[in-house]
Design a protein around this motif. Structure first.
Motif, PDB file in Angstrom:
ATOM      1  N   LEU A 194     -12.069  -4.173   3.644  1.00 57.00           N
ATOM      2  CA  LEU A 194     -10.532  -4.200   3.221  1.00 57.00           C
ATOM      3  C   LEU A 194      -9.670  -5.037   4.272  1.00 57.00           C
ATOM      4  CD1 LEU A 194     -10.396  -0.386   2.345  1.00 57.00           C
ATOM      5  CD2 LEU A 194     -10.938  -2.378   0.676  1.00 57.00           C
ATOM      6  N   GLU A 195      -8.557  -5.655   3.689  1.00 61.72           N
ATOM      7  CA  GLU A 195      -7.593  -6.068   4.601  1.00 61.72           C
ATOM      8  C   GLU A 195      -6.737  -4.921   5.164  1.00 61.72           C
ATOM      9  OE1 GLU A 195      -4.138  -9.465   4.872  1.00 61.72           O
ATOM     10  OE2 GLU A 195      -5.621  -9.344   3.038  1.00 61.72           O
ATOM     11  N   SER A 196      -6.777  -5.034   6.672  1.00 64.80           N
ATOM     12  CA  SER A 196      -5.977  -3.817   7.253  1.00 64.80           C
ATOM     13  C   SER A 196      -4.646  -3.681   6.620  1.00 64.80           C
ATOM     14  CB  SER A 196      -6.159  -4.017   8.795  1.00 64.80           C
ATOM     15  OG  SER A 196      -5.345  -2.968   9.284  1.00 64.80           O
ATOM     16  N   GLY A 197      -4.410  -2.446   6.281  1.00 60.59           N
ATOM     17  CA  GLY A 197      -2.852  -2.177   6.045  1.00 60.59           C
ATOM     18  C   GLY A 197      -2.341  -2.622   4.572  1.00 60.59           C
ATOM     19  N   LYS A 198      -3.447  -3.196   3.692  1.00 63.40           N
ATOM     20  CA  LYS A 198      -3.045  -3.889   2.564  1.00 63.40           C
ATOM     21  C   LYS A 198      -3.939  -3.481   1.600  1.00 63.40           C
ATOM     22  CE  LYS A 198      -0.677  -8.486   4.249  1.00 63.40           C
ATOM     23  NZ  LYS A 198      -0.655  -9.784   4.370  1.00 63.40           N
ATOM     24  N   ASP A 199      -5.149  -3.637   1.524  1.00 58.57           N
ATOM     25  CA  ASP A 199      -5.984  -3.270   0.509  1.00 58.57           C
ATOM     26  C   ASP A 199      -6.099  -1.948   0.021  1.00 58.57           C
ATOM     27  OD1 ASP A 199      -6.284  -6.101   0.060  1.00 58.57           O
ATOM     28  OD2 ASP A 199      -8.330  -6.397   0.961  1.00 58.57           O
ATOM     29  N   VAL A 238     -11.861  13.417  -3.131  1.00 60.41           N
ATOM     30  CA  VAL A 238     -11.777  12.197  -3.504  1.00 60.41           C
ATOM     31  C   VAL A 238     -10.842  11.428  -2.826  1.00 60.41           C
ATOM     32  CG1 VAL A 238     -11.446  10.853  -5.583  1.00 60.41           C
ATOM     33  CG2 VAL A 238     -12.383  13.082  -5.881  1.00 60.41           C
ATOM     34  N   ARG A 239     -11.502  10.130  -2.395  1.00 56.08           N
ATOM     35  CA  ARG A 239     -10.816   9.104  -1.740  1.00 56.08           C
ATOM     36  C   ARG A 239     -10.709   7.833  -2.607  1.00 56.08           C
ATOM     37  NH1 ARG A 239     -10.906  10.464   3.920  1.00 56.08           N
ATOM     38  NH2 ARG A 239      -9.032   9.021   4.018  1.00 56.08           N
ATOM     39  N   GLU A 240      -9.423   7.486  -3.056  1.00 53.91           N
ATOM     40  CA  GLU A 240      -9.233   6.202  -3.971  1.00 53.91           C
ATOM     41  C   GLU A 240      -7.845   5.636  -3.810  1.00 53.91           C
ATOM     42  OE1 GLU A 240     -10.244   5.132  -8.470  1.00 53.91           O
ATOM     43  OE2 GLU A 240      -9.768   7.303  -7.992  1.00 53.91           O
ATOM     44  N   ASN A 241      -7.578   4.299  -3.714  1.00 50.25           N
ATOM     45  CA  ASN A 241      -6.488   3.856  -3.574  1.00 50.25           C
ATOM     46  C   ASN A 241      -5.760   3.902  -2.363  1.00 50.25           C
ATOM     47  OD1 ASN A 241      -6.783   2.486  -6.229  1.00 50.25           O
ATOM     48  ND2 ASN A 241      -5.791   4.345  -7.206  1.00 50.25           N
ATOM     49  N   GLU A 242      -6.484   4.238  -1.301  1.00 53.39           N
ATOM     50  CA  GLU A 242      -5.822   4.686  -0.013  1.00 53.39           C
ATOM     51  C   GLU A 242      -5.776   3.231   1.006  1.00 53.39           C
ATOM     52  OE1 GLU A 242      -6.904   8.198   2.316  1.00 53.39           O
ATOM     53  OE2 GLU A 242      -8.004   8.878   0.501  1.00 53.39           O
ATOM     54  N   ILE A 243      -5.037   3.183   1.675  1.00 51.88           N
ATOM     55  CA  ILE A 243      -4.891   1.853   2.771  1.00 51.88           C
ATOM     56  C   ILE A 243      -5.092   2.204   4.150  1.00 51.88           C
ATOM     57  CG2 ILE A 243      -3.351   0.312   3.867  1.00 51.88           C
ATOM     58  CD1 ILE A 243      -1.494   0.545   1.095  1.00 51.88           C
ATOM     59  N   PHE A 244      -5.945   1.705   4.535  1.00 48.10           N
ATOM     60  CA  PHE A 244      -6.537   2.096   5.873  1.00 48.10           C
ATOM     61  C   PHE A 244      -6.199   0.980   7.060  1.00 48.10           C
ATOM     62  CE2 PHE A 244      -9.213   4.574   3.148  1.00 48.10           C
ATOM     63  CZ  PHE A 244      -9.379   5.577   3.755  1.00 48.10           C
ATOM     64  N   THR A 245      -6.086   1.522   8.173  1.00 47.22           N
ATOM     65  CA  THR A 245      -5.957   0.461   9.424  1.00 47.22           C
ATOM     66  C   THR A 245      -6.901   0.697  10.524  1.00 47.22           C
ATOM     67  OG1 THR A 245      -4.323   2.110  10.217  1.00 47.22           O
ATOM     68  CG2 THR A 245      -3.395   0.201   9.003  1.00 47.22           C
ATOM     69  N   ASN A 246      -7.776   1.625  10.322  1.00 45.46           N
ATOM     70  CA  ASN A 246      -8.777   1.774  11.276  1.00 45.46           C
ATOM     71  C   ASN A 246     -10.284   1.783  10.574  1.00 45.46           C
ATOM     72  OD1 ASN A 246     -10.399   3.119  13.329  1.00 45.46           O
ATOM     73  ND2 ASN A 246      -8.776   4.053  14.142  1.00 45.46           N
ATOM     74  N   ASP A 247     -11.171   1.091  11.347  1.00 43.82           N
ATOM     75  CA  ASP A 247     -12.351   0.935  10.679  1.00 43.82           C
ATOM     76  C   ASP A 247     -13.500   1.781  11.156  1.00 43.82           C
ATOM     77  OD1 ASP A 247     -12.885  -0.251  13.123  1.00 43.82           O
ATOM     78  OD2 ASP A 247     -13.497  -2.115  12.347  1.00 43.82           O
ATOM     79  N   ALA A 248     -13.075   2.965  11.843  1.00 39.74           N
ATOM     80  CA  ALA A 248     -14.069   3.906  12.300  1.00 39.74           C
ATOM     81  C   ALA A 248     -14.802   4.653  11.052  1.00 39.74           C
ATOM     82  CB  ALA A 248     -13.377   5.069  13.218  1.00 39.74           C
ATOM     83  N   PRO A 249     -16.064   4.717  11.297  1.00 36.58           N
ATOM     84  CA  PRO A 249     -17.040   5.586  10.301  1.00 36.58           C
ATOM     85  C   PRO A 249     -16.258   6.816   9.707  1.00 36.58           C
ATOM     86  CG  PRO A 249     -18.357   4.599  11.753  1.00 36.58           C
ATOM     87  CD  PRO A 249     -16.886   4.461  12.442  1.00 36.58           C
ATOM     88  N   ILE A 250     -16.286   7.233   8.258  1.00 34.30           N
ATOM     89  CA  ILE A 250     -15.693   8.393   7.872  1.00 34.30           C
ATOM     90  C   ILE A 250     -16.800   9.191   7.313  1.00 34.30           C
ATOM     91  CG2 ILE A 250     -13.889   9.379   6.277  1.00 34.30           C
ATOM     92  CD1 ILE A 250     -12.555   6.643   6.461  1.00 34.30           C
TER      93      ILE A 250
END
Length: 681
Positions: free
Chosen positions: A70-75, A101-113
């Motif tokens: 994903l593009e950080s802060g956008k996708d 359920v995780r859906e349509n969230e925007i992320f800025t950190n790529d740490a494994p979840i």
């Protein structure tokens, strides 16, 4: 300079030139793998590489788009979902989110979840056992090491990583998929604070053959309330996990063994032959220290001397004592009997077993004790899964004396039916019954409370073990017609209430005092006659629709099953049975049997045992199987007239139409007779 050095100098000069520096060769990877030769993929600037996973796949899984760029802060992220396995619950994601359920969230950190799961503690405490091998428990004789923790729902004490040994247990029950277990702790504990004292050995009962999961719990609690039984195990219901796998609801119970806080008899096994003994009556007994007395097989379950010669004498001593005690009972003298047996323990054990109608009480897991210098006592009482309406050999219905009579040699218990022949003992039972009755009447409520308080956990057990509608052992057809946990524990409570009422009437009857044990109420018989008149007036006679009537009894002469439909009370169906008669018939068209009128035989007055004592009528729209209970009459023996060629009516209260019917009737004896049957819609 020698000519051999020139190439080396030229090579060195080349390496110093820009763009000519050699890339280092990576070192070897983990043992058994090739060296890494490719560089890790590079994520373009501003893009994130998200990964979703489970912290423990045995507890729960994650589905959906597990790897996303994903593009950080956008996708916005694509859908992923955390799902707990049975017995567990989703707690949170590692980044703090509590939505599974995780859906349509925007992320800025790529740490494994990753998803975090935990035990789903509902209504009952949880016992979590991990074996040292990580494998299942497969032996009834060999222990394996492990550890055990208890997670509690209330104020009862928990336990953390206690060292244990565990093995399987049970005879017939060991053959089922859901196993029972025996646990041995390193040190004595009072698990969940449920017992009177501490102990090292405990058992986990699977109760696979009891779809209420409450019969052992209820009967053992009843035994503890009857104070004259030497010891009754204390119990507590729990949910069990083995190596992370949810195994369902179990009953944690003290094991029956010699100990100050359990079977408290003298433990000095080297002090002659008059020592403390714990003995089990069991058809399954095998190994050492087995003996026979009055056609029953016994095994000493307490320790005997380490000296083989003394142990042999000790075995002979307890065999002789038990044999002599039975001979004394057969003579019937009260004073002599009280010299050798603890009569109070006999009375309390009898009341417990009779209320329960315990199918196994003359077969297995029936204990006797004798302390040093003491008398023979009955108890502890144990193994109650086939009780309280859950056994199909004359045990299904709440009516009739069962334990106090000789019903079948292999199943009947001589310690009870021989004592019940004695009028003074029956009177002592009545006195104790009246004293204990107020406490006894609280137990149907006890069942309802237990079922309600553990309801969610008990229901979860049957998500794991989907056995409603099945008969795994000797469960009755009525039991297998119950298809929800709610039905099961309410049925148990009602059966117990009805049983208490019936026994109370029986013990106060003249028949009981005279040793006949038949309770008949002329009012009920009159009501049955009035019901017949009502059926004749208000319902339609559909007897003519009956086709292919059969009965599995061996009829006498011309007294065949067809005589039941010939509208002639001078003829009858009279047959020899094994105590149960099954009649089957087909209706010419789907019919709702809402009423039944039966007419007694021509010599019922002289032999009332030819009347059935109870019956169940089943209906189906397929010829074999899928039976539905149409009518259950548990007090037929009381409602049927003790008179020749008299009729009695029974309303079913059932309106569903069936084509096929099966009528199962049970007797006090082995001969059945009716002169007529009529069916009404």
């Amino acid at each position: 300079m020698k000519r051999t050095l020139l190439p080396l100098l030229l090579l060195g000069l080349l390496l110093l030139l820009p763009g000519c520096k050699k890339t280092p060769v990576p070192g070897p990877g983990p043992e058994g793998t090739d060296p890494a030769v490719t560089a890790a993929p590079v994520v373009k600037e501003g893009l994130l590489e998200l990964t979703f996973s489970s912290s423990d796949p045995t507890r729960g899984t994650v589905s959906g788009s597990l790897k996303q760029t994903l593009e950080s802060g956008k996708d916005k992220c694509k859908k992923v979902e955390a799902k707990a396995e049975l017995g567990y619950k989703f707690v949170r994601w590692s980044d703090g989110s509590t939505d599974p359920v995780r859906e349509n969230e925007i992320f800025t950190n790529d740490a494994p979840i990753y998803a975090v799961f935990d035990y789903d503690v509902l209504d009952l405490p949880i016992i979590a056992i991990t074996t040292e091998t990580g494998g299942d428990v497969t032996s009834k004789t060999e222990y394996i090491d492990g550890d055990m923790s208890i997670f509690n729902t209330g104020e009862r004490p928990s336990l953390s990583n206690a060292s244990i040994q565990i093995r399987g247990r049970g005879n017939n029950t060991w053959t089922y998929e859901k196993k029972s277990y025996k646990i041995k702790l390193d040190k004595k504990e009072n698990l969940l604070g449920c017992a009177a004292g501490k102990g090292k050995t405990w058992v986990l009962l699977a109760n696979m053959c009891d779809q209420s999961l409450l019969r052992n719990r209820t009967c053992l609690a009843l035994g503890n309330a009857l104070k004259n039984i030497i010891f009754e195990p204390h119990t507590f219901p729990v949910e069990v996990y083995l190596n992370g796998e949810y195994r369902g609801c179990y009953l944690l119970a003290e094991e029956i063994n010699v100990d100050d806080d359990r079977v408290n008899v003298d433990e000095d096994i080297e002090d002659g032959t008059d020592i403390g003994y714990l003995v089990e009556l069991s058809i399954y007994a095998e190994g050492e220290n087995i003996f026979y007395a009055h056609d029953k097989k016994y095994q000493v379950r307490s320790d005997l001397s380490e000296s083989k010669s003394l142990a042999k004498k000790q075995l002979a001593y307890i065999q002789s004592y038990i044999d002599n005690a039975m001979k004394t009972i057969l003579r019937g003298d009260e004073d002599e009997i009280r010299e050798v047996v603890d009569v109070d323990s006999f009375i309390d054990a009898y009341i417990l077993e009779e209320v329960a109608k315990n199918l196994d009480m003359g077969w297995d897991s029936f204990y006797l004790t004798k302390d040093k210098g003491g008398k023979l006592a009955l108890g502890p009482c144990w193994d109650f899964d086939l009780t309280l309406g859950n056994g199909n050999i004359t045990c299904e219905f709440y009516t009739d004396i069962y334990v106090g009579i000789l019903t079948e040699p292999n199943l009947s218990n001589p310690w009870f039916y021989q004592m019940m022949k004695l009028k003074w003992f029956r009177q002592a039972v009545l006195e104790r019954w009246d004293e204990f009755l107020p406490t006894l009447r609280t137990f149907p409520g006890y069942v309802l409370n237990e079922g309600t308080n553990g309801y969610r956990s008990y229901c979860r057990n049957f998500e794991k073990w989907q056995i409603f509608g099945q008969s795994l052992n000797r469960e009755t057809e009525l039991i297998t017609s119950l298809r929800s946990y709610d039905e099961h524990y309410h049925y148990l409570a009602q059966w117990l209430s009805d049983r208490i009422d019936w026994l109370d009437a029986c013990y106060h009857s003249k028949e009981y005092q005279n040793g006949v044990y038949i309770v008949r109420d002329s009012k009920l018989s009159n009501e049955a006659t009035e019901t017949a008149e009502k059926i004749y007036d208000e319902l339609e006679d559909v007897t003519r629709r009956v086709k292919n009537l059969t009965g599995d009894g061996q009829h006498f002469g011309d007294e065949k099953v067809g005589n039941l439909l010939d509208s002639n009370t001078a003829t009858k169906y009279c047959c020899q049975t094994n105590g149960t008669l099954t009649m089957r018939f087909k209706m010419s068209e789907p019919t709702a049997i809402r009423g039944i009128v039966v007419t007694t035989g021509n010599d019922t007055e002289n032999d009332p045992n030819r009347n059935p004592v109870r019956w169940t009528l089943y209906g189906s729209n397929v010829e074999h199987g899928d039976w539905t209970v149409v009518s259950q009459v548990s007090d037929a023996g009381a409602r049927l007239p003790i008179a020749n060629e008299e009729y009695a009516g029974f309303l079913t209260g059932f309106n569903k139409k069936f084509t096929y019917y099966k009528w199962v009737l049970e007797l006090n004896g082995t001969i059945f007779q009716f002169s007529e049957i009529e069916f009404f819609e």
